[in-house]
Design a protein around this motif. Structure first.
Motif, PDB file in Angstrom:
ATOM      1  N   GLU A 282       0.837  -1.198   0.000  1.00 56.72           N
ATOM      2  CA  GLU A 282       0.000   0.000   0.000  1.00 56.72           C
ATOM      3  C   GLU A 282       0.871   1.247   0.000  1.00 56.72           C
ATOM      4  O   GLU A 282       2.048   1.188   0.299  1.00 56.72           O
ATOM      5  N   GLU A 283       0.244   2.365  -0.320  1.00 51.47           N
ATOM      6  CA  GLU A 283       1.002   3.609  -0.328  1.00 51.47           C
ATOM      7  C   GLU A 283       0.853   4.301   1.027  1.00 51.47           C
ATOM      8  O   GLU A 283      -0.077   4.038   1.772  1.00 51.47           O
ATOM      9  N   GLU A 540      -0.796  11.672  -9.904  1.00 48.53           N
ATOM     10  CA  GLU A 540      -1.768  11.061  -8.968  1.00 48.53           C
ATOM     11  C   GLU A 540      -2.614  10.010  -9.679  1.00 48.53           C
ATOM     12  O   GLU A 540      -2.870   8.935  -9.149  1.00 48.53           O
ATOM     13  N   LYS A 541      -3.010  10.342 -10.880  1.00 54.09           N
ATOM     14  CA  LYS A 541      -3.811   9.412 -11.672  1.00 54.09           C
ATOM     15  C   LYS A 541      -3.024   8.130 -11.940  1.00 54.09           C
ATOM     16  O   LYS A 541      -3.543   7.016 -11.819  1.00 54.09           O
ATOM     17  N   ARG A 543      -0.664   6.983 -10.156  1.00 57.57           N
ATOM     18  CA  ARG A 543      -0.537   6.227  -8.907  1.00 57.57           C
ATOM     19  C   ARG A 543      -1.762   5.368  -8.671  1.00 57.57           C
ATOM     20  O   ARG A 543      -1.650   4.237  -8.228  1.00 57.57           O
ATOM     21  N   TRP A 544      -2.934   5.927  -8.959  1.00 60.18           N
ATOM     22  CA  TRP A 544      -4.158   5.135  -8.797  1.00 60.18           C
ATOM     23  C   TRP A 544      -4.178   3.944  -9.735  1.00 60.18           C
ATOM     24  O   TRP A 544      -4.527   2.839  -9.356  1.00 60.18           O
ATOM     25  N   TRP A 545      -3.767   4.230 -10.971  1.00 64.70           N
ATOM     26  CA  TRP A 545      -3.691   3.140 -11.946  1.00 64.70           C
ATOM     27  C   TRP A 545      -2.747   2.042 -11.428  1.00 64.70           C
ATOM     28  O   TRP A 545      -3.034   0.859 -11.513  1.00 64.70           O
ATOM     29  N   ARG A 546      -1.635   2.477 -10.840  1.00 67.57           N
ATOM     30  CA  ARG A 546      -0.651   1.526 -10.337  1.00 67.57           C
ATOM     31  C   ARG A 546      -1.217   0.694  -9.189  1.00 67.57           C
ATOM     32  O   ARG A 546      -1.001  -0.513  -9.123  1.00 67.57           O
ATOM     33  N   VAL A 547      -1.933   1.345  -8.278  1.00 69.32           N
ATOM     34  CA  VAL A 547      -2.520   0.619  -7.152  1.00 69.32           C
ATOM     35  C   VAL A 547      -3.419  -0.508  -7.665  1.00 69.32           C
ATOM     36  O   VAL A 547      -3.325  -1.662  -7.243  1.00 69.32           O
ATOM     37  N   GLU A 548      -4.271  -0.157  -8.641  1.00 70.63           N
ATOM     38  CA  GLU A 548      -5.200  -1.162  -9.165  1.00 70.63           C
ATOM     39  C   GLU A 548      -4.473  -2.278  -9.899  1.00 70.63           C
ATOM     40  O   GLU A 548      -4.764  -3.460  -9.720  1.00 70.63           O
TER      41      GLU A 548
END
Ligand code: ADP
Ligand code: ZN
Length: 606
Positions: A282-283, A540-541, A543-548
């Motif tokens: 997680e971040e 930021e976008k 990063r979200w893509w990366r999390v998913e």
């Protein structure tokens, strides 16, 4: 031949790992090992040791065997290699028999490039037979300092690794460590029979890490201020000495809006590894831990490492702080340190079961650590000097940025020493300071200490100032604390010349903890600062893509792309696969896996 090897190495670096150039000595090391030479590599954490054996393993025939004590992290390492298209696997005790059989077959038939093996597994007759029946490209011995009996990571199985040289004399070996001191280096060379190996010693400087050591007032609150003002939303590690303090600090941070998790050896294994896994995956999680946490944690975007207690040695401190900023982006090493730390560490040495020689070694190491805390000059210069490296003031540590004020402390130290002497060396810090300051207390009346000549001779200074003076007097060895008898302060032989007036003492001026400006809601960590507003939004976008994506693949986020790569993408704004190919960290496999998604995501935002 050798330049051809160099060109092939560079090609692997670019196409597989997506990096444009080798860092520091990487290129030389890769060429040397790929050419069949033995190597001993000393490189700081984050220096890029992995590539030093991964690329030679790809260039040579056969399987590269990586010996590592970090079983818990092998899965992540193998997953990370799979992401860049390198065929890797591991052999350790967490596997089923069938799974081991399958991997062994792949090793034997040469269908994989790298296999990670725990040292105790490697030593089994079965495993040695397997290796003898297979084509081995090289042996990489990671965390090689585990062979050192003096070090805190000693693993007895490592000593047996000399067998590799005897059974596989023609296979090149590369030993790697981030522990820099000469003693460890000599021990590795000796015990692993690497006397003839070429040694590659890198600079141990980590220029992107900013070192700060502040005087402790209320450590926890200072920590909270530091995190909220300088590292809001960042991932970090906070080290504490005791398990209890780990638990309490984690809870305190959570109560104050920071997502913190505890980690120490007293926790159940499941809970502990779940927390480790969350920290990796997680971040923006802060891990509050004892030093049981960290070896082999190669999360590259740890933005800060804090110490709430004084480490035992500079080696330990440097290894722990080195976990910050492996990705090369700005990071912080922050420590709060006070009188109690000095007393506690000295006490732990005194009370340890070790023999006298060992205690002396511990004492010398602690003194060096104290010297770093009390230094009036650049912290980095001090650190590097400890590892035998010369340097000039760095401009990126607290003493460079806000030079501490020193003063001739001879008179106050004399007052302190006299007071300790006058109360018969039978009282602890609090009482001695009360006497100096002329405070009236029940105990002072009871012992008639208000009639002593030293009573009130230090009334011009605050209690905090006296604590800072006492701390330094203990740090430089003029005073000791007798833990057997009520923590009473005692004079050492070194105190005499100071008391008699023959020797001057230079002290660091006590600096009132400055209350940093309040955190604002827009408070951002400094790594985020050099992107424009729209680039920040893209980042930021991404990063979200990366999390998913990471969740879908069941791997830590940084295995997909590290922050540095995402930031470069946000700056470059690639609208074609070709643009994206030029970004550092994007190799051929990742381009194929993620290229279209990223290009689409960027195009949408432009
Ligand atoms: P170490 O094991 O020495 O602590 P790693 O091998 O984990 O370091 O590398 C640290 C980080 O630096 C990783 O994210 C890695 O991908 C990156 N890295 C290593 N070599 C290079 C290079 N030549 N160019 C760009 N990034 C690199
Ligand atoms: Zn400096």
């Amino acid at each position: 031949m050798s330049t051809d090897l160099g060109a092939r190495a560079l090609e692997q670096l670019e196409t597989v790992f997506g990096y444009p150039a080798f860092r520091g000595q990487q290129g030389d090391i890769v060429e040397h090992v790929a050419g069949g030479g033995d190597a001993l590599v000393l490189m700081p954490t984050g220096g890029g040791k992995s590539l030093c054996y991964q690329i030679p393993a790809l260039l040579r025939d056969g399987v590269g065997v990586v010996v590592s004590p970090l079983i818990a992290l092998m899965q992540d390492q193998v997953d990370a290699l799979a992401e860049v298209g390198v065929r890797a696997a591991f052999l350790n005790s967490t596997q089923t028999y069938e799974e081991s059989m399958r991997i062994e077959r792949l090793v034997r038939t040469g269908e994989i490039d790298l296999v990670y093996v725990a040292p105790e597994r490697l030593m089994t007759p079965r495993c040695l037979e397997l290796l003898e029946a297979s084509k081995i490209a090289l042996f990489a011995i990671d965390e090689a300092h585990c062979v050192s009996q003096w070090g805190h990571d000693f693993r007895p199985e490592y000593i047996k690794l000399s067998i590799l040289h005897e059974r596989f004399p023609s296979v090149p070996r590369i030993a790697l460590t981030a522990t820099a001191d000469h003693q460890t280096r000599a021990e590795i060379a000796l015990r692993l029979q690497l006397d003839d190996a070429r040694q590659f010693v890198s600079s141990f400087d980590r220029p992107n890490i900013r070192y700060q050591i502040v005087e402790k007032a209320n450590g926890r609150n200072q920590l909270l201020e530091f995190i909220t003002t300088e590292h809001g939303g960042d991932a970090g590690i906070v080290y504490c000495l005791s398990r209890k303090k780990v638990e309490e600090t984690a809870e305190f941070l959570n109560q104050n809006g920071i997502r913190a998790l505890p980690y120490h050896a007293g926790m159940e294994y499941e809970k502990r590894s779940a927390n480790q896994s969350r920290f990796l995956r997680e971040e923006s999680i802060v891990m509050v831990a004892t030093i049981a946490f960290g070896m082999g944690i190669d999360k590259p975007d740890v933005r800060f490492v804090c110490h709430l207690d004084l480490p035992k040695s500079i080696e330990g401190y440097y290894q722990e702080t080195g976990r910050a900023g492996r990705d090369g982006l700005p990071a912080s090493a922050w420590m709060a340190y006070g009188l109690q730390d000095v007393v506690q560490q000295r006490r732990m040495i005194d009370e340890s079961q070790a023999d006298e020689t060992f205690k002396r070694v511990l004492g010398v190491k602690l003194d060096a650590m104290l010297g770093l805390c009390e230094t009036l000059s650049c912290r980095r210069t001090r650190l590097l000097e400890y590892f035998g490296e010369r340097s000039t003031p760095c401009g990126n540590c607290d003493t460079c940025l806000i030079p501490p004020v020193s003063f001739d402390g001879t008179v106050p130290v004399q007052k302190l020493l006299s007071a300790i002497y006058r109360v018969d060396q039978r009282f602890a810090a609090g009482h001695v300071i009360d006497v100096l300051r002329g405070v009236s207390s029940e105990r002072i009346t009871q012992w008639h200490h208000d009639s002593l000549s030293v009573y009130g001779i230090g009334s011009e200074r605050t209690e905090a100032e006296w604590r800072a003076i006492l701390r330094q007097a203990i740090a430089i060895g003029l005073v000791t604390v007798d833990h057997e008898v009520y923590s009473s302060l005692k004079l050492t032989d070194a105190a005499r010349p100071v008391l008699k007036g023959g020797q001057k003492v230079q002290l660091r001026q006590y600096q009132k903890p400055v209350k940093p400006k309040r955190a604002t809601s827009s408070s951002k960590s400094h790594v985020e600062l050099d992107l424009s507003k729209s680039e920040q939004e893209i980042f930021e976008k991404l990063r979200w893509w990366r999390v998913e994506t990471a969740r879908a693949h069941g791997v830590p986020a940084y295995v997909i792309f590290v922050d540095a790569t995402l930031r470069e993408i946000a700056k470059v704004k690639p609208t074609s696969l070709n643009d994206l190919r030029g970004v550092s960290g994007v190799g051929e496999k990742k381009l194929v896996s993620y290229g279209d998604e990223i290009v689409a995501l960027i195009s949408e935002m432009l």
